[in-house]
Design a protein around this motif. Structure first.
Motif, PDB file in Angstrom:
ATOM      1  N   ALA A 137       5.260 -10.208 -12.916  1.00  0.00           N
ATOM      2  CA  ALA A 137       6.040 -10.692 -14.050  1.00  0.00           C
ATOM      3  C   ALA A 137       5.853  -9.709 -15.197  1.00  0.00           C
ATOM      4  N   ALA A 138       6.769  -9.712 -16.133  1.00  0.00           N
ATOM      5  CA  ALA A 138       6.710  -8.793 -17.267  1.00  0.00           C
ATOM      6  C   ALA A 138       5.360  -8.882 -17.964  1.00  0.00           C
ATOM      7  N   GLY A 139       4.743  -7.727 -18.207  1.00  0.00           N
ATOM      8  CA  GLY A 139       3.478  -7.670 -18.913  1.00  0.00           C
ATOM      9  C   GLY A 139       2.252  -7.751 -18.031  1.00  0.00           C
ATOM     10  N   ASN A 140       2.404  -8.112 -16.751  1.00  0.00           N
ATOM     11  CA  ASN A 140       1.259  -8.199 -15.843  1.00  0.00           C
ATOM     12  C   ASN A 140       0.942  -6.843 -15.235  1.00  0.00           C
ATOM     13  N   ARG A 141      -0.269  -6.697 -14.773  1.00  0.00           N
ATOM     14  CA  ARG A 141      -0.739  -5.471 -14.153  1.00  0.00           C
ATOM     15  C   ARG A 141      -0.112  -5.277 -12.777  1.00  0.00           C
ATOM     16  N   VAL A 142       0.371  -4.084 -12.507  1.00  0.00           N
ATOM     17  CA  VAL A 142       0.914  -3.740 -11.190  1.00  0.00           C
ATOM     18  C   VAL A 142      -0.237  -3.189 -10.358  1.00  0.00           C
ATOM     19  N   ILE A 143      -0.527  -3.849  -9.232  1.00  0.00           N
ATOM     20  CA  ILE A 143      -1.646  -3.442  -8.375  1.00  0.00           C
ATOM     21  C   ILE A 143      -1.153  -2.693  -7.142  1.00  0.00           C
ATOM     22  N   ALA A 144      -0.008  -3.107  -6.595  1.00  0.00           N
ATOM     23  CA  ALA A 144       0.486  -2.507  -5.351  1.00  0.00           C
ATOM     24  C   ALA A 144       2.010  -2.408  -5.387  1.00  0.00           C
ATOM     25  N   ILE A 145       2.522  -1.549  -4.521  1.00  0.00           N
ATOM     26  CA  ILE A 145       3.968  -1.360  -4.347  1.00  0.00           C
ATOM     27  C   ILE A 145       4.299  -1.711  -2.897  1.00  0.00           C
ATOM     28  N   ALA A 146       5.286  -2.575  -2.705  1.00  0.00           N
ATOM     29  CA  ALA A 146       5.681  -2.992  -1.357  1.00  0.00           C
ATOM     30  C   ALA A 146       6.325  -1.830  -0.608  1.00  0.00           C
ATOM     31  N   GLU A 147       5.926  -1.639   0.625  1.00  0.00           N
ATOM     32  CA  GLU A 147       6.477  -0.595   1.482  1.00  0.00           C
ATOM     33  C   GLU A 147       7.491  -1.151   2.473  1.00  0.00           C
ATOM     34  N   GLU A 148       7.754  -2.436   2.397  1.00  0.00           N
ATOM     35  CA  GLU A 148       8.752  -3.059   3.262  1.00  0.00           C
ATOM     36  C   GLU A 148       9.318  -4.279   2.548  1.00  0.00           C
ATOM     37  N   ALA A 149      10.481  -4.707   2.986  1.00  0.00           N
ATOM     38  CA  ALA A 149      11.089  -5.930   2.470  1.00  0.00           C
ATOM     39  C   ALA A 149      10.722  -7.080   3.395  1.00  0.00           C
ATOM     40  N   TYR A 150      10.358  -8.214   2.789  1.00  0.00           N
ATOM     41  CA  TYR A 150      10.046  -9.386   3.602  1.00  0.00           C
ATOM     42  C   TYR A 150      10.245 -10.643   2.769  1.00  0.00           C
ATOM     43  N   ASN A 151      11.046 -11.559   3.279  1.00  0.00           N
ATOM     44  CA  ASN A 151      11.257 -12.851   2.636  1.00  0.00           C
ATOM     45  C   ASN A 151      10.417 -13.862   3.398  1.00  0.00           C
ATOM     46  N   ASN A 152       9.312 -14.298   2.786  1.00  0.00           N
ATOM     47  CA  ASN A 152       8.383 -15.182   3.482  1.00  0.00           C
ATOM     48  C   ASN A 152       8.828 -16.635   3.361  1.00  0.00           C
ATOM     49  N   THR A 153       9.568 -17.061   4.362  1.00  0.00           N
ATOM     50  CA  THR A 153      10.001 -18.458   4.449  1.00  0.00           C
ATOM     51  C   THR A 153       9.342 -19.138   5.651  1.00  0.00           C
TER      52      THR A 153
END
Length: 150
Positions: free
Chosen positions: A115-131
């Motif tokens: 979310a805006a203002g939060n720390r970025v820890i990782a970058i996704a290397e794939e797309a996944y919709n966890n349903t």
């Protein structure tokens, strides 16, 4: 059941990640974000953590899988997040992750879109919709600098 069977995902030119060992402060699933607490134990990272983040590794020493938690008090392995390496991290159900999405941790050490203002820890290397109705492992790499803000 998780989509991958290992937490450290390579590259193949780097056989092993850099790791730290410490006692687990609580039962911890592989793929969760962990940090050192005041007692020198690995604790599950919370939301908006500012500490150095490690990824809980699968307990390959006891031939356990990615869905087998480290017990509280066990000597746990935490992998250092180096930006040239890939890791499979836990994403909670209901999370829609796009390739290239910036991720942070929630209150339970799982990775979620930042979310805006939060720390970025990782970058996704794939797309996944966890349903799926359960945590799933999603491939990421560390965000450069580990202190980036959204």
């Amino acid at each position: 059941m998780a989509r991958y069977n290992k937490i450290f995902a390579g590259p193949v030119t780097e056989r092993l990640p850099q790791v730290q060992e410490a006692l687990a402060a609580a039962a911890t699933l592989p793929g969760l974000a962990v940090v050192f607490n005041g007692s020198g134990h690995f604790a599950i990272a919370g939301a908006s953590t500012v500490e150095k983040v490690f990824i809980a590794q699968d307990n390959y020493l006891q031939m356990k899988g990615v869905d087998d938690a480290w017990a509280s008090g066990d000597t746990m392995i935490g992998m250092e997040m180096l930006d040239e390496q890939f890791f499979n991290v836990r994403v909670p159900t209901g999370s829609n992750i796009a390739k290239g999405a910036r991720l942070t941790t929630n209150a339970t050490g799982r990775f979620v879109p930042v979310a805006a203002g939060n720390r970025v820890i990782a970058i996704a290397e794939e797309a996944y919709n966890n349903t799926t109705g359960s945590d799933q492992l999603v491939r990421v790499r560390a965000a450069k600098g580990h202190l980036a803000a959204a």
